[in-house]
Structure formats: structure tokens, C-alpha cells
Design a protein around this motif. Structure first.
Motif, PDB file in Angstrom:
ATOM      1  N   ASP A  21      -9.228  10.304  -4.304  1.00 55.64           N
ATOM      2  CA  ASP A  21      -9.539  10.910  -5.366  1.00 55.64           C
ATOM      3  C   ASP A  21     -10.581   9.892  -6.122  1.00 55.64           C
ATOM      4  O   ASP A  21     -12.114   9.891  -6.687  1.00 55.64           O
ATOM      5  CB  ASP A  21      -8.607  11.441  -6.704  1.00 55.64           C
ATOM      6  CG  ASP A  21      -8.375  12.856  -5.772  1.00 55.64           C
ATOM      7  OD1 ASP A  21      -8.712  13.155  -5.063  1.00 55.64           O
ATOM      8  OD2 ASP A  21      -7.005  13.296  -6.441  1.00 55.64           O
ATOM      9  N   LYS A  22      -9.664   8.268  -6.369  1.00 59.81           N
ATOM     10  CA  LYS A  22     -10.217   7.302  -7.510  1.00 59.81           C
ATOM     11  C   LYS A  22     -11.601   6.892  -6.161  1.00 59.81           C
ATOM     12  O   LYS A  22     -12.603   6.664  -6.902  1.00 59.81           O
ATOM     13  CB  LYS A  22      -9.714   5.785  -7.267  1.00 59.81           C
ATOM     14  CG  LYS A  22     -10.210   4.971  -7.513  1.00 59.81           C
ATOM     15  CD  LYS A  22     -10.647   5.545  -9.175  1.00 59.81           C
ATOM     16  CE  LYS A  22      -9.898   5.396 -10.485  1.00 59.81           C
ATOM     17  NZ  LYS A  22     -10.325   5.498 -11.727  1.00 59.81           N
ATOM     18  N   ILE A  23     -11.972   7.139  -4.703  1.00 64.96           N
ATOM     19  CA  ILE A  23     -12.395   6.271  -4.026  1.00 64.96           C
ATOM     20  C   ILE A  23     -13.528   7.973  -4.264  1.00 64.96           C
ATOM     21  O   ILE A  23     -15.290   7.587  -4.036  1.00 64.96           O
ATOM     22  CB  ILE A  23     -12.010   6.122  -2.991  1.00 64.96           C
ATOM     23  CG1 ILE A  23     -11.416   5.003  -2.077  1.00 64.96           C
ATOM     24  CG2 ILE A  23     -13.382   6.473  -1.753  1.00 64.96           C
ATOM     25  CD1 ILE A  23     -10.904   4.716  -1.372  1.00 64.96           C
ATOM     26  N   ASP A  24     -13.843   8.870  -4.090  1.00 63.29           N
ATOM     27  CA  ASP A  24     -14.303   9.692  -4.258  1.00 63.29           C
ATOM     28  C   ASP A  24     -15.307   9.526  -5.460  1.00 63.29           C
ATOM     29  O   ASP A  24     -15.721  10.419  -5.771  1.00 63.29           O
ATOM     30  CB  ASP A  24     -13.812  11.036  -3.640  1.00 63.29           C
ATOM     31  CG  ASP A  24     -13.310  10.880  -2.303  1.00 63.29           C
ATOM     32  OD1 ASP A  24     -13.536  10.510  -1.831  1.00 63.29           O
ATOM     33  OD2 ASP A  24     -12.093  12.781  -2.267  1.00 63.29           O
ATOM     34  N   SER A  25     -14.251   9.440  -6.548  1.00 70.45           N
ATOM     35  CA  SER A  25     -15.359   8.924  -7.879  1.00 70.45           C
ATOM     36  C   SER A  25     -15.928   8.195  -8.002  1.00 70.45           C
ATOM     37  O   SER A  25     -16.913   8.545  -8.461  1.00 70.45           O
ATOM     38  CB  SER A  25     -14.367   8.901  -9.116  1.00 70.45           C
ATOM     39  OG  SER A  25     -13.642   8.266  -9.388  1.00 70.45           O
ATOM     40  N   LEU A  26     -16.315   7.308  -6.652  1.00 72.97           N
ATOM     41  CA  LEU A  26     -16.812   6.380  -6.920  1.00 72.97           C
ATOM     42  C   LEU A  26     -18.098   6.290  -6.728  1.00 72.97           C
ATOM     43  O   LEU A  26     -19.141   5.074  -6.175  1.00 72.97           O
ATOM     44  CB  LEU A  26     -16.071   5.201  -6.212  1.00 72.97           C
ATOM     45  CG  LEU A  26     -15.426   4.298  -7.231  1.00 72.97           C
ATOM     46  CD1 LEU A  26     -14.357   3.000  -5.989  1.00 72.97           C
ATOM     47  CD2 LEU A  26     -15.053   3.692  -9.109  1.00 72.97           C
ATOM     48  N   GLY A  27     -18.901   7.330  -5.548  1.00 71.76           N
ATOM     49  CA  GLY A  27     -19.394   8.081  -5.011  1.00 71.76           C
ATOM     50  C   GLY A  27     -19.157   8.889  -3.719  1.00 71.76           C
ATOM     51  O   GLY A  27     -18.278   9.531  -3.413  1.00 71.76           O
ATOM     52  N   SER A  28     -20.155   8.396  -2.593  1.00 74.38           N
ATOM     53  CA  SER A  28     -20.439   9.477  -1.726  1.00 74.38           C
ATOM     54  C   SER A  28     -19.029   8.748  -0.783  1.00 74.38           C
ATOM     55  O   SER A  28     -19.810   8.086   0.113  1.00 74.38           O
ATOM     56  CB  SER A  28     -21.832   9.599  -1.058  1.00 74.38           C
ATOM     57  OG  SER A  28     -21.562  10.116   0.228  1.00 74.38           O
ATOM     58  N   VAL A  48     -15.523  -1.944  -7.152  1.00 76.11           N
ATOM     59  CA  VAL A  48     -14.330  -0.939  -6.268  1.00 76.11           C
ATOM     60  C   VAL A  48     -12.903  -1.498  -5.887  1.00 76.11           C
ATOM     61  O   VAL A  48     -11.690  -0.949  -6.382  1.00 76.11           O
ATOM     62  CB  VAL A  48     -14.962  -1.149  -4.688  1.00 76.11           C
ATOM     63  CG1 VAL A  48     -14.301  -0.354  -3.853  1.00 76.11           C
ATOM     64  CG2 VAL A  48     -16.386  -0.671  -4.718  1.00 76.11           C
ATOM     65  N   ASP A  49     -12.808  -2.802  -5.657  1.00 78.31           N
ATOM     66  CA  ASP A  49     -11.611  -3.483  -5.959  1.00 78.31           C
ATOM     67  C   ASP A  49     -10.376  -3.043  -6.920  1.00 78.31           C
ATOM     68  O   ASP A  49      -9.275  -2.633  -7.165  1.00 78.31           O
ATOM     69  CB  ASP A  49     -11.357  -4.745  -5.285  1.00 78.31           C
ATOM     70  CG  ASP A  49     -10.304  -5.241  -5.606  1.00 78.31           C
ATOM     71  OD1 ASP A  49      -9.485  -5.309  -4.705  1.00 78.31           O
ATOM     72  OD2 ASP A  49      -9.557  -5.844  -6.684  1.00 78.31           O
ATOM     73  N   ALA A  50     -11.308  -3.381  -8.507  1.00 79.41           N
ATOM     74  CA  ALA A  50     -10.654  -2.981  -9.205  1.00 79.41           C
ATOM     75  C   ALA A  50      -9.803  -1.160 -10.196  1.00 79.41           C
ATOM     76  O   ALA A  50      -8.920  -1.417  -9.798  1.00 79.41           O
ATOM     77  CB  ALA A  50     -11.674  -3.761 -10.891  1.00 79.41           C
ATOM     78  N   ALA A  51     -11.230  -0.946  -9.291  1.00 79.69           N
ATOM     79  CA  ALA A  51     -11.124   0.462  -9.218  1.00 79.69           C
ATOM     80  C   ALA A  51     -10.116   1.270  -8.472  1.00 79.69           C
ATOM     81  O   ALA A  51      -8.683   2.062  -8.689  1.00 79.69           O
ATOM     82  CB  ALA A  51     -11.950   1.308  -9.181  1.00 79.69           C
ATOM     83  N   ILE A  52      -9.623   0.597  -7.238  1.00 78.81           N
ATOM     84  CA  ILE A  52      -8.541   0.733  -6.691  1.00 78.81           C
ATOM     85  C   ILE A  52      -7.217   0.096  -7.309  1.00 78.81           C
ATOM     86  O   ILE A  52      -5.936   0.897  -6.659  1.00 78.81           O
ATOM     87  CB  ILE A  52      -8.684   0.596  -5.115  1.00 78.81           C
ATOM     88  CG1 ILE A  52      -9.794   1.159  -4.533  1.00 78.81           C
ATOM     89  CG2 ILE A  52      -6.911   0.655  -3.897  1.00 78.81           C
ATOM     90  CD1 ILE A  52     -10.394   0.942  -2.718  1.00 78.81           C
ATOM     91  N   ARG A  53      -7.199  -0.592  -7.928  1.00 81.23           N
ATOM     92  CA  ARG A  53      -6.248  -1.719  -7.818  1.00 81.23           C
ATOM     93  C   ARG A  53      -5.782  -0.721  -9.360  1.00 81.23           C
ATOM     94  O   ARG A  53      -4.013  -0.920  -9.414  1.00 81.23           O
ATOM     95  CB  ARG A  53      -6.190  -3.189  -8.160  1.00 81.23           C
ATOM     96  CG  ARG A  53      -6.278  -3.658  -6.963  1.00 81.23           C
ATOM     97  CD  ARG A  53      -7.495  -5.373  -7.685  1.00 81.23           C
ATOM     98  NE  ARG A  53      -7.328  -5.868  -6.571  1.00 81.23           N
ATOM     99  CZ  ARG A  53      -6.556  -6.523  -6.205  1.00 81.23           C
ATOM    100  NH1 ARG A  53      -5.256  -6.988  -6.433  1.00 81.23           N
ATOM    101  NH2 ARG A  53      -6.561  -8.189  -5.238  1.00 81.23           N
ATOM    102  N   SER A  54      -5.955   0.314 -10.020  1.00 80.20           N
ATOM    103  CA  SER A  54      -5.528   0.457 -10.979  1.00 80.20           C
ATOM    104  C   SER A  54      -4.811   1.876 -10.854  1.00 80.20           C
ATOM    105  O   SER A  54      -4.552   3.057 -11.646  1.00 80.20           O
ATOM    106  CB  SER A  54      -6.727   1.118 -11.930  1.00 80.20           C
ATOM    107  OG  SER A  54      -7.742   2.562 -11.352  1.00 80.20           O
TER     108      SER A  54
END
Length: 97
Positions: A21-28, A48-54
Motif C-alpha cells: 500500500d505504501k509503495i502504491d501510494s508513492l506512484g505507479s 522512497v526508502d524513508a517511506a518504506i521504513r515507516s
């Protein structure tokens, strides 16, 4: 920007939905294998790394690699289509700008 996000599935009993869900929210995104996702996004690989770490635990093993601008002669491999009209390499060429 085009990134490859790859993660370790050793904890296959874990729920990866928050990660997806997080990756999908970051783009395509294009999930090209069980543990590898291509992501076309407007943010840099560090964000992207920071968002995944969250959304993953502290022991999570993953990589984010920016491949923006890599010449298409450097792409190799085989990815099975998700549907009849789906094409992974077409998706990569369309989003790697």
C-alpha cells in the motif's frame, strides 16, 4: 524517477500489505516478481526508502535502487505478463523518463 524496490521474503508469514500500500501510494508501481517492485515516482530514492521504513519493522531487509536513465539495452530478464495485454518491458520504457 524509476526505482527498483526489492525485499527479503524470509518472513513469508508476515503481512506485506502495508508495504504494498505504501509503495502504491508513492506512484505507479509494477510488481514484477514475488519480492521485486518497479516504482515510477516523483520523489527520490532516499524518500522512497524513508517511506518504506515507516511501515516495516527494524529487521526488514530491502533495497531501493534508482535506475532512471538506464539505457534500454541494459535491461535483461524475463517477467511473465499479468494479463494478455500486459507488458513489463513496455511499462518500464513508458515510465523511465
Amino acid at each position: 524517477m524509476l526505482c527498483i524496490v526489492s525485499y527479503d521474503l524470509k518472513g513469508s508469514d508476515k503481512d506485506y500489505q502495508a508495504l504494498y500500500d505504501k509503495i502504491d501510494s508513492l506512484g505507479s508501481s509494477y510488481r514484477c516478481s514475488e519480492s521485486t517492485i518497479f516504482l515510477h515516482t516523483e520523489i527520490d530514492a532516499g524518500l522512497v526508502d524513508a517511506a518504506i521504513r515507516s511501515v516495516v519493522d527494524e529487521e526488514a531487509v530491502f533495497v531501493v535502487v534508482d535506475i532512471t536513465g538506464v539505457d534500454e539495452e541494459k535491461y535483461f530478464g524475463r517477467v511473465v505478463s499479468r494479463s494478455n495485454d500486459d507488458g513489463f518491458w513496455k511499462w518500464v520504457k513508458m515510465h523511465n523518463n
